[in-house]
Write an enzyme that holds these catalytic residues in place. Structure first.
Site, PDB file in Angstrom:
ATOM      1  N   ASP A  29     -32.306  28.154 -89.943  1.00 25.15           N
ATOM      2  CA  ASP A  29     -32.430  29.930 -89.751  1.00 25.15           C
ATOM      3  C   ASP A  29     -31.722  29.938 -88.378  1.00 25.15           C
ATOM      4  O   ASP A  29     -30.524  30.570 -87.943  1.00 25.15           O
ATOM      5  CB  ASP A  29     -33.240  30.105 -90.696  1.00 25.15           C
ATOM      6  CG  ASP A  29     -34.359  30.733 -89.867  1.00 25.15           C
ATOM      7  OD1 ASP A  29     -34.446  29.240 -88.838  1.00 25.15           O
ATOM      8  OD2 ASP A  29     -35.536  31.263 -90.186  1.00 25.15           O
ATOM      9  N   ARG A 220     -36.763  37.781 -89.826  1.00 20.68           N
ATOM     10  CA  ARG A 220     -35.614  37.419 -90.628  1.00 20.68           C
ATOM     11  C   ARG A 220     -34.942  38.692 -91.008  1.00 20.68           C
ATOM     12  O   ARG A 220     -35.302  39.646 -90.945  1.00 20.68           O
ATOM     13  CB  ARG A 220     -34.908  36.216 -91.195  1.00 20.68           C
ATOM     14  CG  ARG A 220     -36.205  36.321 -92.250  1.00 20.68           C
ATOM     15  CD  ARG A 220     -37.041  34.603 -92.414  1.00 20.68           C
ATOM     16  NE  ARG A 220     -35.939  34.608 -93.518  1.00 20.68           N
ATOM     17  CZ  ARG A 220     -35.340  33.157 -92.416  1.00 20.68           C
ATOM     18  NH1 ARG A 220     -35.887  32.945 -91.367  1.00 20.68           N
ATOM     19  NH2 ARG A 220     -34.318  32.647 -93.044  1.00 20.68           N
ATOM     20  N   TYR A 228     -44.753  30.423 -90.325  1.00 19.69           N
ATOM     21  CA  TYR A 228     -45.076  28.850 -90.387  1.00 19.69           C
ATOM     22  C   TYR A 228     -46.230  29.023 -89.980  1.00 19.69           C
ATOM     23  O   TYR A 228     -47.126  29.474 -88.939  1.00 19.69           O
ATOM     24  CB  TYR A 228     -44.462  28.388 -88.941  1.00 19.69           C
ATOM     25  CG  TYR A 228     -42.465  28.324 -88.783  1.00 19.69           C
ATOM     26  CD1 TYR A 228     -42.471  26.881 -89.441  1.00 19.69           C
ATOM     27  CD2 TYR A 228     -42.028  28.806 -88.360  1.00 19.69           C
ATOM     28  CE1 TYR A 228     -41.022  26.335 -89.478  1.00 19.69           C
ATOM     29  CE2 TYR A 228     -40.166  28.740 -88.413  1.00 19.69           C
ATOM     30  CZ  TYR A 228     -40.112  27.878 -89.084  1.00 19.69           C
ATOM     31  OH  TYR A 228     -38.779  27.492 -89.279  1.00 19.69           O
ATOM     32  N   PRO A 309     -39.591  21.830 -86.098  1.00 19.53           N
ATOM     33  CA  PRO A 309     -38.416  23.444 -85.834  1.00 19.53           C
ATOM     34  C   PRO A 309     -39.179  24.198 -85.333  1.00 19.53           C
ATOM     35  O   PRO A 309     -38.620  25.065 -84.125  1.00 19.53           O
ATOM     36  CB  PRO A 309     -38.738  23.931 -87.199  1.00 19.53           C
ATOM     37  CG  PRO A 309     -40.170  23.692 -87.751  1.00 19.53           C
ATOM     38  CD  PRO A 309     -40.455  21.874 -86.943  1.00 19.53           C
TER      39      PRO A 309
END
Lengths: 586, 586
Positions: A29, A220, A228, A309
């Site tokens: 993303d 987001r 996470y 990530p």
């Protein structure tokens, strides 16, 4: 990404995807500053849609264990520290949203993804006369449509094939390309949801280290956040029989519960009980041993490299791969370059992937290690973490990607424009048009239109010596043996291979458009001045910013992907002739 | 403009146009800063398309007679001097291009123009029970499709009708609405073409006064320029029998030839021999005596007012008319406001048109009069011209439009926010979001979504006194008798009529999102801080800029069209209750 780049370049592309529908949530993303610049270079609507549909992140906060128990805010910082970035922030949008923007751009050219389709067999001819002929259909791919009868197969003959089919790439496995590297013992759960919370920084990128583990919060689109959640040593999500994650051993509810524990004393609930997307994964740090089979079949993206990530690089590294690949394959297909140009795809992008994994190893360790507390005196201090975070910004923003010298990167004359690093992307900056005094961001003159941009920094056009030098350069460039005429493929007065932009150090009061020699004012938009705009708000001192001596000048060659291919002194057209001779065909 | 505004507001609209196709070249073209802001307020893609498709003008140059004969450059200046403008420049795009952007926006909602269609009869019921009922279909319009049989007519019954059918408006004539004012003796020829020239400023807006007459050069899209060529006393383009322009008496070639004479010693040729558009016209300065028939049939744009195009106002004044009209008719149609609200369309826009014509009279005289030379000692000096040009910028940019006190404009408490002028458009400025530290242009929080924006400047949230005042205000606004609950039409937790945004004077380090009282943090995007962004590049000192005392605070009411309806002290909800009671229905 690759299909759109090739479609925009006029290449005949078929793109197949196993998925019956586009992604609607989750997955990768984070679009980093360099990726935003790259998207913009294809069409400004791509970056504009990212800004509108995604969430722009400006701030990062850091939480650490509080002496009294729970957590407390230790500091906050800019989310990206990349002073040369055109947009100094990242934008978060779920992968399907980013793909959707590219699909819309492709659809404008009449191209679409064939869905529910998988390859079942692939081979590349090993006849050397085929392999050496870029117009030969050397690849044979068998396709199966998952919605049709079992034996309803299609054979496709293609000049080139690219597998950007993810970490478990079928193409990579079909060609038996090995991955180097290892899994780590770092395991993370991920949940996308709309929070109901009193955590003060629920709309900033937040790194929370507590005695109970680590959580990152990434805001987001659509009021959602991504959590996470670090899976501690007590986690049993790994199936010991297979060594792989077994998602059924946990659930988004369990993951949120773990997050809630870490975030105490703050409250963090799932506001509407919905989970847009979730997953659990083990961080692997691997790179494919090679990226192509004879420069005819290729892999890209997660098929080539996997990493944690944490630095938000996966999607960016992958999009960067095919941005690097697309113009090269277009050149070979058009007969403009020999097949050998395609070797630089692997040499440039595999080296970068290795650097990324080295970076990731040191960077992600900081996230995985426990924070320093009274009990854990060996833990990571906040100062260590923050220091690493800041120095990492060049890498995480994408600004520090530097391609090494090769047939298309020549840093012989680096000193002629000392701040424009050969192999790095061209710096953005604002100049003004000589004819109109309009300010123009130089990046907007470097579209990903498959042309090399020849940027001529010509000194002060008001100075007779400089002006005479530029006249001479124009004559030199106009000779039949010059690279411009030799490789430029002029059509209707416009070079197909090159774009030519001239920058004078003079001010708008001293110089008019007609003071540029005719060769350099082939269009009124292409003659620029290093001066401030009419309101004095932007521009000026661009030569100094780029490290170019006003008296000496410089020629800067920007590749179709926006990276600086080489730099030459104003007088050394012979050097440029040799540079282009190495990879362009007459 | 009107149809798109109404379609976006969910109003059922039929739009007919005599033309079989959209315009492809010429006509009005200059989009001024305020018009760009207005377009942007409907959707940011509208302004973005203007910037991409049109030509952005940053600079104006002035040429005057040279002592040695011919002309010479006297000075240059910014093309627009409007320091409060969000975009301090104009954008030139032919009228069909601007209409196309609006048509694309309408098409996204499934609406299109019915072409080759004209009205042949129109009437408005004079029954007072009809006229007083906003849901009555009082207007009866007979439509004829020019591509069908002569007697193939359609009768349309409508609640409201708007004629924006140009200077020779059929609707205006059908209702026998007179125009006040006169033609002038100022006659101009206009040619759009791609030039082949050595005139140094062919890509800037240029005002050229020579002994042989006056030419304006306006750069535009696709490398074209527009030449405005003054027709001198010797011109015979007026047919003395009719008193109207007879285009057959001249030609684009003749006009260009006249321009060439004025531009000497510079060369100005028609590069490819093509003329995209041309015309000749007499400047008229007239305004319709009224803008509506019983607030049920209306006229707008050139149908209401004509003036010289020198200040580039025609298109802007017209788009401003229906921007003013659309939200009002939407309110009446929804039953949110009484029919009387529509009276403010004429009172606001006709007053503005009269001001515009007064301005135009003095401004265009400067263009028409001969420049001062040795022979013409009574001519206009360049200093006079430049002075008028600069002071005119507030008017030409659209920034200085100020609606007078009325049922929807109340300047009782002007002093509470001394720099936000009641009746003028809300100033743009950047604040940051309390929850994310994202910088946000306040104009982006004022979309033309038909809602009134209640901007609460609450003082310093870190201060207990200010915080208590805001808590009290929240309680006050939440009472059943408050305008928000009385007129807000809450649906699913969202007011249909209002949007509420709260601005704290505190910095991001001093205050978090959760320091705002719950009433004002109904969504995380709606709580803002008067502070700089994370990079320290934008924002900060917004209270001072707006003239709001940090200790006193203010409530600013912005109308759906972006104009400031009223301002109130933080404590005076009763004043706002009375303000809205004047034009909103319970």
């Amino acid at each position: 990404m690759c299909a759109n780049a090739l479609v925009q370049a006029g290449v005949n592309v078929r793109i197949i995807d196993k998925r019956p529908e586009g992604l609607i949530a989750g997955q990768a993303d984070g679009c980093q500053p360099r990726t935003l610049e790259i998207l913009h270079s294809y069409d400004s609507t791509l970056s504009e849609k990212m800004f509108k549909r995604g969430e722009i992140l400006h701030k990062t906060t850091f939480y650490n264990p509080s002496p009294g128990g729970g957590i407390e805010k230790t500091s906050s910082a800019v989310s990206i520290n990349a002073p040369t970035a055109r947009w100094e922030y990242s934008v978060n949008l779920h992968q399907g949203g980013i793909e959707g923007i590219l699909l819309e751009a492709m659809a404008d050219k009449g191209s679409r993804v064939e869905r529910s389709t998988v390859p079942t067999a692939i081979e590349v001819s090993q006849l050397s006369e085929d392999l050496q002929n870029p117009t030969a259909y050397v690849a044979k791919v068998t396709l199966k449509n998952l919605e049709r009868e079992e034996d309803d197969l299609e054979i496709v003959h293609a000049k080139f094939v690219l597998g950007s089919d993810g970490a478990h790439s079928w193409v990579r496995k079909a060609f038996d390309i090995a991955m180097e590297g290892d899994n780590t013992d770092s395991i993370w759960g991920v949940v996308d949801m709309v929070p109901d919370t009193d955590f003060p920084d629920f709309r900033t990128k937040s790194f929370v280290h507590s005695k109970d583990g680590t959580v990152f919060i990434i805001p987001r689109e659509n009021d959602m956040i991504r959590l996470y959640i670090q899976q501690g040593p007590e986690s049993d999500v790994i199936d010991s029989a297979t060594g792989r994650v077994d998602k059924s051993r946990t659930s988004p509810e369990k993951l949120i519960e773990q997050g809630q524990k870490i975030l105490r004393p703050y409250r963090m609930e799932n506001k509407d009980g919905k989970v847009a997307w979730w997953t659990v994964y083990v961080v692997g740090q691997r790179v494919a041993v090679k990226y192509s089979i004879d420069e005819r079949a290729f892999i890209a993206g997660d098929a080539c490299h996997t990493h944690s990530p944490k630095a938000g690089q996966g999607l960016n590294a992958s999009m960067g791969d095919t941005h690097n690949f697309a113009w090269k394959v277009a050149y070979v297909l058009r007969g403009w370059s020999p097949l050998s140009l395609l070797k630089t795809y692997e040499s440039e992008r595999r080296t970068y992937a290795q650097e990324l994994i080295d970076f990731d190893k040191s960077f992600s360790k900081l996230f995985t290690d426990r924070p320093r507390t009274e009990v854990h005196q060996n833990g990571v201090t906040h100062e260590q973490f923050l220091g690493a975070f800041k120095t990492a910004s060049g890498f995480t923003s994408g600004m520090a990607i530097r391609y090494k010298p090769s047939s298309i990167v020549d840093d012989t004359h680096q000193s002629v424009a000392s701040n424009l690093v050969v192999g790095e992307r061209m710096l953005p900056y604002i100049f003004i048009r000589a004819a109109s005094s309009q300010p123009i961001e130089i990046h907007d003159m470097l579209p990903a239109d498959t042309r090399f941009k020849i940027l001529v920094f010509a000194g002060n056009m008001a100075d007779v010596v400089d002006r005479a030098k530029l006249e001479a350069l124009g004559e030199e460039l106009n000779k039949p043996e010059s690279f411009m005429r030799r490789y430029g493929r002029s059509e209707g007065g416009k070079w197909q291979v090159f774009d030519l932009v001239c920058f004078s150090a003079a001010t708008k009061d001293a110089v008019s458009f007609f003071d540029f020699p005719e060769f350099f004012r082939w269009h009124w938009t292409k003659a620029l001045l290093d001066d401030k705009d009419m309101h004095g708000r932007s521009g000026g001192s661009g030569y100094a910013k780029f490290g170019i001596d006003e008296n000496a000048g410089a020629i800067v060659v920007v590749r179709p992907d926006g990276y600086i291919g080489t730099i030459a002194p104003l007088e050394d057209v012979a050097f440029l002739n040799a540079y282009f001779a190495a990879f362009l065909l007459h």
